[in-house]
Design a protein around this motif. Structure first.
Motif, short mmCIF file in Angstrom:
data_model
loop_
_atom_site.label_atom_id
_atom_site.label_comp_id
_atom_site.label_asym_id
_atom_site.label_seq_id
_atom_site.Cartn_x
_atom_site.Cartn_y
_atom_site.Cartn_z
N LYS A 26 0.68 -1.23 0.02
CA LYS A 26 0.05 -0.12 -0.11
C LYS A 26 0.88 1.34 -0.07
CE LYS A 26 -3.93 -2.11 2.56
NZ LYS A 26 -4.26 -2.94 1.50
N PHE A 27 1.59 1.48 -1.04
CA PHE A 27 2.50 2.74 -1.44
C PHE A 27 1.80 3.73 -1.40
CE2 PHE A 27 5.51 -0.65 -2.79
CZ PHE A 27 6.32 -0.53 -1.89
N ASP A 28 2.19 5.10 -0.81
CA ASP A 28 1.75 6.43 -1.20
C ASP A 28 1.79 6.43 -2.75
OD1 ASP A 28 2.04 9.36 -1.81
OD2 ASP A 28 1.13 9.11 0.15
N PRO A 29 0.67 7.12 -3.43
CA PRO A 29 0.44 7.30 -4.77
C PRO A 29 1.69 8.33 -5.41
CG PRO A 29 -1.78 7.43 -3.85
CD PRO A 29 -0.62 7.31 -2.85
N ILE A 30 2.02 9.34 -4.37
CA ILE A 30 3.20 10.11 -4.97
C ILE A 30 4.40 9.40 -5.01
CG2 ILE A 30 4.44 12.32 -4.41
CD1 ILE A 30 1.68 12.68 -5.39
N ASP A 31 4.68 8.44 -3.96
CA ASP A 31 5.91 7.48 -3.85
C ASP A 31 5.89 6.55 -4.98
OD1 ASP A 31 6.37 8.98 -1.44
OD2 ASP A 31 6.15 7.09 -0.20
N ARG A 32 4.72 6.22 -5.24
CA ARG A 32 4.61 5.34 -6.76
C ARG A 32 5.32 5.98 -7.73
NH1 ARG A 32 -0.21 1.29 -6.51
NH2 ARG A 32 -0.17 1.85 -8.60
N GLY A 42 13.34 7.40 -16.70
CA GLY A 42 14.62 7.71 -16.71
C GLY A 42 14.62 9.22 -16.27
N HIS A 43 13.66 9.67 -15.60
CA HIS A 43 13.93 11.26 -15.18
C HIS A 43 14.74 11.30 -13.97
CE1 HIS A 43 10.75 12.95 -17.50
NE2 HIS A 43 9.86 11.92 -17.21
N SER A 44 15.57 12.47 -14.00
CA SER A 44 16.48 12.65 -12.83
C SER A 44 15.76 12.95 -11.71
CB SER A 44 17.41 14.01 -13.30
OG SER A 44 16.67 15.18 -13.40
N LEU A 45 16.30 12.91 -10.64
CA LEU A 45 15.60 13.35 -9.07
C LEU A 45 15.01 14.74 -9.35
CD1 LEU A 45 17.90 11.76 -6.69
CD2 LEU A 45 15.66 10.82 -7.32
N LYS A 46 15.70 15.59 -9.94
CA LYS A 46 15.27 16.97 -10.06
C LYS A 46 14.10 17.26 -10.90
CE LYS A 46 16.82 21.36 -11.64
NZ LYS A 46 17.98 22.33 -12.26
N GLU A 47 14.18 16.34 -12.06
CA GLU A 47 13.08 16.42 -13.02
C GLU A 47 11.76 15.91 -12.31
OE1 GLU A 47 15.04 16.00 -17.32
OE2 GLU A 47 14.76 14.13 -16.05
N VAL A 52 6.40 16.22 -9.73
CA VAL A 52 5.54 16.11 -8.26
C VAL A 52 5.58 17.31 -7.34
CG1 VAL A 52 5.51 13.54 -8.68
CG2 VAL A 52 7.08 14.99 -7.06
N ARG A 53 6.24 18.18 -7.76
CA ARG A 53 6.23 19.54 -6.85
C ARG A 53 6.63 19.00 -5.22
NH1 ARG A 53 1.02 21.76 -9.56
NH2 ARG A 53 2.00 23.03 -11.11
N LEU A 54 7.95 18.44 -5.39
CA LEU A 54 8.60 18.19 -3.97
C LEU A 54 9.97 18.44 -4.07
CD1 LEU A 54 7.26 14.43 -3.18
CD2 LEU A 54 6.63 16.93 -2.24
N PRO A 55 10.79 18.57 -3.03
CA PRO A 55 12.15 18.81 -3.33
C PRO A 55 12.68 17.67 -3.57
CG PRO A 55 11.18 19.79 -1.03
CD PRO A 55 10.30 18.95 -1.78
N GLU A 56 13.83 17.90 -4.22
CA GLU A 56 14.86 16.82 -4.78
C GLU A 56 15.00 15.66 -3.91
OE1 GLU A 56 18.96 16.08 -7.32
OE2 GLU A 56 18.06 18.08 -7.23
N SER A 57 15.40 16.29 -2.69
CA SER A 57 16.01 15.52 -1.43
C SER A 57 14.78 14.62 -0.95
CB SER A 57 16.58 16.29 -0.39
OG SER A 57 15.62 17.18 0.05
N THR A 58 13.59 15.10 -0.87
CA THR A 58 12.51 14.34 -0.49
C THR A 58 11.93 13.24 -1.43
OG1 THR A 58 11.50 16.31 0.44
CG2 THR A 58 9.98 14.64 -0.04
N VAL A 59 12.07 13.45 -2.76
CA VAL A 59 11.86 12.67 -3.73
C VAL A 59 13.14 11.44 -3.69
CG1 VAL A 59 12.26 12.27 -6.36
CG2 VAL A 59 11.08 14.09 -5.47
#
Length: 76
Positions: A26-32, A42-47, A52-59
């Motif tokens: 039951k993963f969070d949809p944003i995490d998925r 193949g997107h970078s963490l920044k992309e 998803v409008r989250l900081p790169e470190s959170t992603v």
């Protein structure tokens, strides 16, 4: 190489089949979404963060947490 994220029926089928094996987690949809954008398309963490409008470190943290849970599930 990046895979086109065009939302085709085939892509939805591939994504749904992939996540079926981890349904009990039951993963969070944003995490998925973060995981899928990074590992399937193949997107970078920044992309991913911009999409998803989250900081790169959170992603990064969310993807690592999800990957660890998936690995544990596969090793059970």
């Amino acid at each position: 190489p990046k895979v086109a994220a065009n939302g085709t029926d085939d892509e939805r089928i591939i994504e749904n089949r992939f996540w079926e094996q981890f349904a009990p987690l039951k993963f969070d949809p944003i995490d998925r979404k973060c995981f899928w954008l990074k590992n399937r398309y193949g997107h970078s963490l920044k992309e991913v963060g911009e999409i998803v409008r989250l900081p790169e470190s959170t992603v990064h943290d969310r993807i690592n947490k999800l990957k660890a849970a998936c690995a544990e599930r596969l090793n059970d």
